[in-house]
Design a protein around this motif. Structure first.
Motif, PDB file in Angstrom:
ATOM      1  N   PRO A 115       0.818  -1.224   0.000  1.00  0.00           N
ATOM      2  CA  PRO A 115       0.000   0.000   0.000  1.00  0.00           C
ATOM      3  C   PRO A 115       0.851   1.273   0.000  1.00  0.00           C
ATOM      4  O   PRO A 115       1.978   1.274   0.472  1.00  0.00           O
ATOM      5  CB  PRO A 115      -0.811  -0.089   1.296  1.00  0.00           C
ATOM      6  CG  PRO A 115      -0.373  -1.300   2.004  1.00  0.00           C
ATOM      7  CD  PRO A 115       0.697  -1.976   1.234  1.00  0.00           C
ATOM      8  N   PHE A 116       0.263   2.339  -0.506  1.00  0.00           N
ATOM      9  CA  PHE A 116       0.889   3.657  -0.463  1.00  0.00           C
ATOM     10  C   PHE A 116       1.014   4.075   0.998  1.00  0.00           C
ATOM     11  O   PHE A 116       0.054   4.004   1.757  1.00  0.00           O
ATOM     12  CB  PHE A 116       0.007   4.664  -1.221  1.00  0.00           C
ATOM     13  CG  PHE A 116       0.515   6.077  -1.188  1.00  0.00           C
ATOM     14  CD1 PHE A 116       1.601   6.450  -1.963  1.00  0.00           C
ATOM     15  CD2 PHE A 116      -0.096   7.028  -0.391  1.00  0.00           C
ATOM     16  CE1 PHE A 116       2.068   7.765  -1.950  1.00  0.00           C
ATOM     17  CE2 PHE A 116       0.356   8.343  -0.372  1.00  0.00           C
ATOM     18  CZ  PHE A 116       1.442   8.706  -1.151  1.00  0.00           C
ATOM     19  N   ILE A 117       2.210   4.489   1.383  1.00  0.00           N
ATOM     20  CA  ILE A 117       2.471   4.862   2.776  1.00  0.00           C
ATOM     21  C   ILE A 117       2.989   6.293   2.811  1.00  0.00           C
ATOM     22  O   ILE A 117       3.928   6.638   2.087  1.00  0.00           O
ATOM     23  CB  ILE A 117       3.496   3.910   3.428  1.00  0.00           C
ATOM     24  CG1 ILE A 117       2.984   2.467   3.387  1.00  0.00           C
ATOM     25  CG2 ILE A 117       3.793   4.349   4.873  1.00  0.00           C
ATOM     26  CD1 ILE A 117       4.024   1.426   3.709  1.00  0.00           C
ATOM     27  N   ILE A 118       2.367   7.084   3.663  1.00  0.00           N
ATOM     28  CA  ILE A 118       2.800   8.466   3.847  1.00  0.00           C
ATOM     29  C   ILE A 118       2.517   8.882   5.296  1.00  0.00           C
ATOM     30  O   ILE A 118       1.479   8.528   5.845  1.00  0.00           O
ATOM     31  CB  ILE A 118       2.094   9.418   2.856  1.00  0.00           C
ATOM     32  CG1 ILE A 118       2.664  10.835   2.971  1.00  0.00           C
ATOM     33  CG2 ILE A 118       0.598   9.402   3.028  1.00  0.00           C
ATOM     34  CD1 ILE A 118       2.235  11.766   1.848  1.00  0.00           C
ATOM     35  N   ALA A 119       3.464   9.575   5.877  1.00  0.00           N
ATOM     36  CA  ALA A 119       3.251  10.150   7.204  1.00  0.00           C
ATOM     37  C   ALA A 119       2.341  11.367   6.996  1.00  0.00           C
ATOM     38  O   ALA A 119       2.742  12.335   6.354  1.00  0.00           O
ATOM     39  CB  ALA A 119       4.580  10.550   7.830  1.00  0.00           C
ATOM     40  N   ILE A 154       6.402   7.875  10.463  1.00  0.00           N
ATOM     41  CA  ILE A 154       5.189   7.521  11.206  1.00  0.00           C
ATOM     42  C   ILE A 154       5.570   7.010  12.596  1.00  0.00           C
ATOM     43  O   ILE A 154       4.978   7.407  13.603  1.00  0.00           O
ATOM     44  CB  ILE A 154       4.346   6.471  10.440  1.00  0.00           C
ATOM     45  CG1 ILE A 154       3.788   7.077   9.149  1.00  0.00           C
ATOM     46  CG2 ILE A 154       3.216   5.913  11.327  1.00  0.00           C
ATOM     47  CD1 ILE A 154       3.244   6.057   8.153  1.00  0.00           C
ATOM     48  N   ALA A 155       6.573   6.153  12.655  1.00  0.00           N
ATOM     49  CA  ALA A 155       7.018   5.599  13.939  1.00  0.00           C
ATOM     50  C   ALA A 155       7.511   6.709  14.871  1.00  0.00           C
ATOM     51  O   ALA A 155       7.162   6.730  16.060  1.00  0.00           O
ATOM     52  CB  ALA A 155       8.114   4.563  13.712  1.00  0.00           C
ATOM     53  N   ILE A 156       8.290   7.628  14.345  1.00  0.00           N
ATOM     54  CA  ILE A 156       8.802   8.732  15.166  1.00  0.00           C
ATOM     55  C   ILE A 156       7.651   9.615  15.642  1.00  0.00           C
ATOM     56  O   ILE A 156       7.621  10.033  16.807  1.00  0.00           O
ATOM     57  CB  ILE A 156       9.878   9.530  14.397  1.00  0.00           C
ATOM     58  CG1 ILE A 156      11.135   8.662  14.247  1.00  0.00           C
ATOM     59  CG2 ILE A 156      10.202  10.845  15.097  1.00  0.00           C
ATOM     60  CD1 ILE A 156      12.173   9.193  13.276  1.00  0.00           C
TER      61      ILE A 156
END
Length: 166
Positions: A115-119, A154-156
Motif C-alpha cells: 500500500p501507499f504509505i505516507i506520514a 510515522i514511527a517517530i
C-alpha cells in the motif's frame, strides 16, 4: 509524559501495549526493543527502536509495508491509523476524492505490491493526493526507499506522541 524510569520498569505486556503499534501491526519490533532495556533516556529508546527497523531485511520491511492500511478507504484501522487519517480529514473525502483514492490505491498496489504509505502529520487530503499522484510514477527502488522513510516518520510521530513531544 512517561519518564524513562517508568518505561524501564514496565513489564513486557505493558511495554508492548505502549509501543506495540509504533510500527503498524508490527509488535515484534517492540518485543525486540523490550530486550534492550534499560534505556538511558528517551533518545536512547527512540534510537534502539529505529535501529531495529533499519536493520530489517527487505522481506521484513515488505511485511511492515503490507501491514499498513489503504488511505481513505480502509475499513478496519488501528486506533493510531484512524487518528492519523482523521487528522488529515481522510475520513471526510468528497465522492470525487474517494474515487481517486480508490483508483490510486489500486494502481499503486498493482505496481509496487504494497500500500501507499505516507506520514500524514500536518498534511491535508489535497496535499496527500498530490503527493500520491507524483509518487505513483516513481521507480520501484525509489518508492521502496520512500516508503521505508515514511514508515520511519510515522514511527517517530507515534513515539513523539507517547512522550508528548511535538
Amino acid at each position: 509524559m512517561p519518564s524513562i524510569n517508568k518505561i524501564n520498569k514496565l513489564n513486557k505486556s505493558e511495554f508492548l501495549l505502549t509501543f506495540g503499534n509504533i510500527f503498524e501491526k508490527t509488535e515484534w519490533i517492540a518485543n525486540k526493543a523490550f530486550e534492550k532495556k534499560p534505556f538511558k533516556d528517551v533518545k536512547d529508546l527512540f534510537s534502539k527502536i529505529i535501529e531495529i527497523y533499519e536493520k530489517c531485511d527487505k522481506e521484513k520491511i515488505f511485511k511492515i509495508f503490507k501491514a499498513h492500511p489503504d488511505l481513505a478507504i480502509a475499513k478496519k484501522l488501528t486506533r493510531d491509523s484512524e487518528k492519523e487519517q482523521n487528522s488529515a480529514s481522510l475520513n471526510e473525502c468528497s465522492e470525487e476524492e474517494l474515487k481517486e483514492f480508490i483508483k490510486l490505491n489500486k494502481k499503486y498496489k498493482n505496481k509496487f505490491k504494497f500500500p501507499f504509505i505516507i506520514a500524514v502529520k500536518d498534511k491535508d487530503k489535497s496535499e496527500i493526493l498530490n503527493i500520491f499522484r507524483k509518487r505513483i510514477h516513481n521507480s520501484i527502488e525509489d518508492e521502496y526507499l520512500e516508503a521505508k522513510n515514511q514508515v520511519k516518520k510515522i514511527a517517530i510521530t507515534r513515539l513523539n506522541k507517547i512522550f508528548e513531544i511535538n
